[in-house]
Design a protein around this motif. Structure first.
Motif, PDB file in Angstrom:
ATOM      1  N   CYS A   1     -10.762  15.125 -21.615  1.00 38.21           N
ATOM      2  CA  CYS A   1     -11.975  15.566 -22.197  1.00 38.21           C
ATOM      3  C   CYS A   1     -11.650  16.634 -23.288  1.00 38.21           C
ATOM      4  O   CYS A   1     -12.426  17.153 -23.888  1.00 38.21           O
ATOM      5  CB  CYS A   1     -13.002  15.951 -21.144  1.00 38.21           C
TER       6      CYS A   1
ATOM      7  N   CYS B   1     -14.948  16.733 -17.058  1.00 44.02           N
ATOM      8  CA  CYS B   1     -15.382  15.464 -17.061  1.00 44.02           C
ATOM      9  C   CYS B   1     -15.171  14.674 -15.557  1.00 44.02           C
ATOM     10  O   CYS B   1     -15.402  13.476 -15.661  1.00 44.02           O
ATOM     11  CB  CYS B   1     -14.351  14.765 -18.187  1.00 44.02           C
TER      12      CYS B   1
ATOM     13  N   CYS C   1     -11.248  17.303 -12.848  1.00 39.65           N
ATOM     14  CA  CYS C   1     -11.267  18.418 -14.121  1.00 39.65           C
ATOM     15  C   CYS C   1     -12.974  18.748 -14.040  1.00 39.65           C
ATOM     16  O   CYS C   1     -13.972  17.958 -13.577  1.00 39.65           O
ATOM     17  CB  CYS C   1     -11.389  17.580 -15.282  1.00 39.65           C
TER      18      CYS C   1
END
Ligand SMILES: [Zn+2]
Length: 246
Positions: free
Chosen positions: A209, A233, A230
Motif C-alpha cells: 500500500c 492494508c 500492515c
C-alpha cells in the motif's frame, strides 16, 4: 524465525499462479456475459420493432372494419334512396352517402400507408436477425475459447490445487485463515514486503500500500515468528533478507 512466513511464501507463489489462471478464465467469462447482454439487448430492440409491426396491423384491421361499417351503411342508404318520396329526404340521404364514400376512400388510403409502413418494418427486421446471428456466432466462439482454455489448463490447475492443499496443510489453521482473509481482499496477494524508504533509508514502507510501517512493527517482525500485518492494508508483512535467511 520465519518458518511460518516461509510456508506462507510458498502458498503465496502457488496462490499467485492459481489466481493468474482464475483471472484469465474470469476474463473469458466476462466476455461471454457481455456477449449474452448484447444478444439480449438486440432481442429487446427486435421485440420493440415487432411491436411496431403489430401496431401497423392493428391500424389496418381497424381501418378495414371502418370501411365495412361504411359499406353496410351505404347499402342501406342506397335502398332508402330508391324508396324515398321527397326531394328533401333524397338530398339528405345523398349527402350521407357522399360522406360515407369520402370516409371510405380516406380509410383506404390509410390502409395503403400502413401496409407500406408495415412492409418497410418487416424489411428492417432482417437487420435484427442478421445482428442476432452475428452475435450468437461470436458468443459461441467465446464459449469455445473458455472451454479450450479450461481444458488446456486443467492439468496445471489440478496440480496447483494439490500443491496449494499440501502447502496449506503445513500451516497452522489460524495463520492460514489470516492468509486467506487477506488474500481474498487483495486478489490473492496476501503478503507484502517491507521496503526501505526515505533519504537515509531508515524509513520503512509496505510495498502493498506504500504507506509507512513503524519501527515497532519492523522490530516485531524480526523478533517473533508470528504474523505481523500492515496497519494500513492488512497484508502480511515480511522482510526479504529475513526470508532469505530462514
Ligand atoms: Zn500495507
Amino acid at each position: 524465525m520465519g518458518v511460518i512466513l516461509d510456508a506462507l511464501h510458498r502458498l503465496q507463489e502457488i496462490e499467485r499462479d492459481l489466481n493468474r489462471l482464475r483471472s484469465k478464465a474470469d476474463t473469458y467469462r466476462r466476455k461471454i456475459t457481455q456477449g449474452q447482454q448484447l444478444i439480449d439487448a438486440n432481442q429487446v430492440a427486435y421485440e420493440a420493432h415487432l411491436e411496431s409491426v403489430r401496431r401497423c396491423q392493428v391500424g389496418i384491421d381497424s381501418a378495414d372494419l371502418d370501411i365495412k361499417t361504411r359499406e353496410d351503411s351505404m347499402t342501406k342508404h342506397r335502398l332508402a334512396l330508391n324508396a324515398t318520396k321527397t326531394n328533401k329526404d333524397y338530398a339528405a340521404i345523398l349527402t350521407a352517402l357522399n360522406t360515407e364514400k369520402a370516409d371510405t376512400s380516406k380509410f383506404e388510403s390509410r390502409i395503403l400507408e400502413l401496409m407500406a409502413e408495415k412492409d418497410e418494418l418487416i424489411e428492417q427486421s432482417k437487420v435484427f436477425e442478421e445482428e442476432n446471428e452475428k452475435l450468437e456466432k461470436r458468443l459461441a466462439k467465446r464459449e469455445k475459447d473458455l472451454k479450450d482454455f479450461l481444458e488446456k489448463t486443467r492439468e496445471d490447475s489440478e496440480k496447483l490445487e494439490k500443491a496449494r492443499a499440501d502447502a496449506a496443510s503445513e500451516i497452522a489453521p489460524s495463520a492460514l485463515a489470516a492468509f486467506e482473509r487477506v488474500a481474498a481482499k487483495h486478489e490473492g496477494e496476501a503478503m507484502a514486503e517491507i521496503l526501505r524508504a526515505g533519504s537515509r533509508g531508515d524509513d520503512h514502507i509496505c510495498e502493498g500500500c506504500n504507506m509507512s510501517v513503524t519501527l515497532e512493527v519492523v522490530n516485531k517482525l524480526r523478533s517473533v515468528d508470528e504474523l505481523v500485518l500492515c496497519h494500513t492494508c492488512g497484508r502480511i508483512l515480511f522482510q526479504a533478507h529475513a526470508n532469505a535467511s530462514a
